[in-house]
Design a protein around this motif. Structure first.
Motif, PDB file in Angstrom:
ATOM      1  N   LYS A   1       9.890   4.707  -5.787  1.00 59.91           N
ATOM      2  CA  LYS A   1       8.807   4.175  -4.943  1.00 59.91           C
ATOM      3  C   LYS A   1       9.367   3.311  -3.815  1.00 59.91           C
ATOM      4  CE  LYS A   1       5.372   4.187  -8.657  1.00 59.91           C
ATOM      5  NZ  LYS A   1       4.612   3.346  -9.615  1.00 59.91           N
TER       6      LYS A   1
ATOM      7  N   GLU B   1       6.682   0.889  -2.437  1.00 55.47           N
ATOM      8  CA  GLU B   1       6.805  -0.405  -3.095  1.00 55.47           C
ATOM      9  C   GLU B   1       7.871  -1.236  -2.383  1.00 55.47           C
ATOM     10  OE1 GLU B   1       7.320  -1.832  -7.695  1.00 55.47           O
ATOM     11  OE2 GLU B   1       6.027  -0.148  -7.195  1.00 55.47           O
TER      12      GLU B   1
ATOM     13  N   TYR C   1       7.013  12.613  -1.116  1.00 55.48           N
ATOM     14  CA  TYR C   1       7.115  11.994  -2.445  1.00 55.48           C
ATOM     15  C   TYR C   1       6.076  12.571  -3.399  1.00 55.48           C
ATOM     16  CZ  TYR C   1       6.402   8.253  -5.941  1.00 55.48           C
ATOM     17  OH  TYR C   1       6.232   7.544  -7.105  1.00 55.48           O
TER      18      TYR C   1
ATOM     19  N   PRO D   1       4.625  11.643  -6.941  1.00 52.14           N
ATOM     20  CA  PRO D   1       4.624  10.646  -8.023  1.00 52.14           C
ATOM     21  C   PRO D   1       4.447  11.311  -9.379  1.00 52.14           C
ATOM     22  CG  PRO D   1       2.516  10.640  -6.887  1.00 52.14           C
ATOM     23  CD  PRO D   1       3.393  11.612  -6.144  1.00 52.14           C
TER      24      PRO D   1
END
Length: 635
Positions: free
Chosen positions: A47, A53, A70, A72
């Protein structure tokens, strides 16, 4: 070319240090696998790299033109979107343009006389041409088809969890990027799709960094391994096999250094005990040296997840399934299935998603009734069922309270007893974590805790439904060793080929239409037959009473006359359709003000695109069959 450079990166959650002053680089062409015990910060690191993040300290320099995509571990979805709309949910200009085109096309089909919509369609079509996006749209539909999704207009809210994960994967793959980040991409995917994904990632240009527990996948895709361990990052060049070799060398060197330190400490201790007095500078230096040796934190390895618990006694009679039939409305799930489970059976269950594997596990466990047949369970049988989901965990309980609900103590094979707290220590839950609320654990830590609860009940028949999902590799390795010594029967549903090879001695293959075929051997030993039969009902069922697979003459693959003719002509047909589409697109631009003519052209274009998609799917099937025939002739 360097894409990302990281120096002195640190990240903490309250008092827990996840990442401690690490540094690394990601270069073009890198295919990196991240491994480590659950809860060590693997997903957090992904992340941070993705920019989702923040980090506490350190620097991260990214190439100015870097495009990152990305996936997740738990993607979010628009439940009211269609499949094709969800695939193009990305925020890049490319995804926005394709999404705009799909929405406009859908709207104009229901309101064909709307002039504003027609003008908008002309505009967005021109954008699609300018960005050369027709190929991306076609690739998305091709990937969805390969993933087993053919109806692109189904609503997301009506899909299974596995189907949703496939849509998210497709969205990540088709969006052009310099760095692709994948968090557990193989979870909930069947073996055929995992093999396809291996080939896709190996042929894909651009860098890749991913978390996966699938060791075969790591071995075949990666060229670099990042290992997160107690906040530290160890980098190994090479795939998973080379990582194991290099890690062994590193740990042996660390053990050697620690042995030398302890030997030096013993020598200094002898000198101190002789009554040395701190009078001279030399003596003071030796005392200082001794104190520093004591202060140096000795090297320790991560605690190993050791399981040596005793299972309850299992008699000769275990479970007998006779003429089992199970239907859901008009769908046949299991048809006339017979099997006698033996006391030391090691059975792996494979097959496509949604075909009925978990249904069989729930039938054996008594959670589902059958339409007909009988299930005879021995009096001494104690089943431990590790289900695919652990949603029943009370997140408000503390870790140790959850385990104590099952048992305060558990007996070992040597007759000794281990407390719940000690077992948690063995399962990599240190004392400071044991009083944490379950809601604060990572997904992998919850799965590990759930596994411990099952084993704490001392079962003698284990039913494991996708046990490898979300578990770290270290936990999996020890679980495999435990199963090897487990005194009872084990039946496991899994898509993890490495896990199946290590533990299984028999394979049950769900073929569809209720047919379950049985083989003797592990997954690799049955792989060729399974590959040839996953989409065809050609597998001959072998009796469980026969200790080895009867060697049948391999079916000779060949094109039919019609298929050979179609294969010879299909590339020309595809080229012809593409040429027609090109002509239609030119005509659309010329007649952009003639709305009547434009409507006819748009309908022709839609028809041609549907035809092209159908021919591309057929070409993919025939090409795959041609390659199999070619490989067969070379043998």
């Amino acid at each position: 070319m360097n894409l990302i450079s990281v120096e002195n990166l640190s990240k903490s959650y309250s008092e827990k240090i996840l990442i401690n002053n690490i540094g690394f680089g990601i270069n073009e062409g890198d295919k990196i696998g991240i491994i480590g015990v659950n809860g060590t910060g693997k997903s957090t690191l992904l992340k941070i790299i993705a920019g989702i993040e923040s980090y506490d300290t350190g620097t991260m320099l990214k190439n100015s033109n870097l495009v990152i995509e990305y996936l997740p571990q738990n993607p979010t979805f628009d439940q009211n979107a269609t499949i094709i709309e969800q695939v193009f949910k990305g925020h890049s200009d490319i995804m926005k343009t394709i999404r705009e085109y799909e929405n406009c096309l859908s709207s104009i089909q229901s309101d064909s006389k709307n002039e504003d919509l027609q003008k908008k369609l002309i505009s967005v079509t021109s954008k699609m041409d300018g960005l050369n996006l027709w190929k991306i749209e076609s690739e998305a539909k091709s990937i969805l088809t390969r993933l087993g999704i053919n109806n692109f207009n189904r609503k997301v809210k009506n899909l299974s969890g596995g189907e949703k994960k496939k849509i998210a994967l497709c969205s990540a793959l088709i969006n052009p990027s310099d760095l692709l980040i994948l968090d557990e991409p193989t979870n909930h995917m069947d073996n055929e799709i995992i093999s396809w994904l291996e080939d896709y990632l190996n042929n894909r240009k651009g860098a890749l960094i991913m978390i996966t527990h699938d060791r075969y996948f790591l071995d075949r895709v990666t060229n670099k391994i990042f290992e997160l361990e107690k906040g530290n990052l160890h980098i190994y060049m090479g795939n998973y096999s080379l990582f194991l070799e290099k890690k062994l060398v590193r740990e042996e060197m660390l053990e050697s250094s620690e042995a030398k330190r302890k030997n030096l400490l013993r020598q200094e201790l002898k000198w101190i005990k002789r009554g040395a007095k701190a009078r001279s500078t030399k003596q003071k230096a030796r005392i200082d040296r001794f104190e520093k040796l004591q202060e140096n934190k000795p090297f320790t390895f991560d605690p190993k997840l050791e399981i040596s618990t005793a299972s309850s006694r299992l008699g000769k009679k275990v479970i007998e399934l006779k003429n089992i039939n199970k239907n859901f409305e008009n769908i046949i799930i299991i048809k006339d299935f017979n099997y006698i489970i033996l006391p030391n059976d090691r059975i792996g269950i494979v097959g496509s998603n949604g075909i009925g594997k978990s249904t069989l596990m729930n039938i054996i466990n008594g959670n589902l009734s059958i339409n007909s047949g009988t299930i005879d369970i021995g009096d001494t049988v104690k089943i431990g069922h590790f289900s695919q989901h652990c949603d029943e965990m009370d997140n408000n309980l503390r870790v140790i309270e959850y385990i104590r609900e099952t048992a305060e103590f558990i007996s070992c094979k040597d007759g000794s007893k281990i407390s719940a707290s000690q077992m948690l220590e063995k399962f990599l839950f240190p004392s400071d974590t044991q009083w944490s609320l379950i809601c604060k654990l990572s997904g992998g830590e919850k799965r590990r805790l759930y596994l411990l609860k099952i084993l704490m009940s001392s079962p003698n028949v284990l039913l494991l439904d996708e046990p490898t999902n979300d578990l770290d590799i270290e936990t999996l390795t020890i679980l495999e060793d435990y199963l090897e010594n487990f005194n009872g029967a084990v039946i496991a549903v899994s898509h993890d080929r490495y896990f199946l090879d290590k533990f299984a001695e028999k394979i049950f293959l769900f073929e569809g239409n209720g047919v379950i075929s049985k083989f003797t051997g592990n997954y690799t030993e049955c792989l060729e037959k399974i590959k040839d039969t996953l989409n065809k009902n050609t597998l001959i069922e072998s009796s469980n009473k026969v200790p080895t697979i009867t060697k049948n003459k391999e079916k000779v693959l060949r094109f039919s006359y019609k298929e050979q003719r179609e294969f010879d002509e299909i590339e020309n047909i595809i080229e012809s359709i593409e040429n027609e589409l090109f002509t239609i697109n030119e005509a659309i631009e010329i007649n952009c003000t003639d709305f009547s003519k434009l409507q006819d052209l748009m309908l022709q274009k839609q028809s041609l695109e549907n035809s092209l998609e159908e021919k591309m799917d057929r070409w993919a099937y025939l090409s795959e069959l041609y390659q199999k025939i070619k490989d067969q002739n070379l043998r």
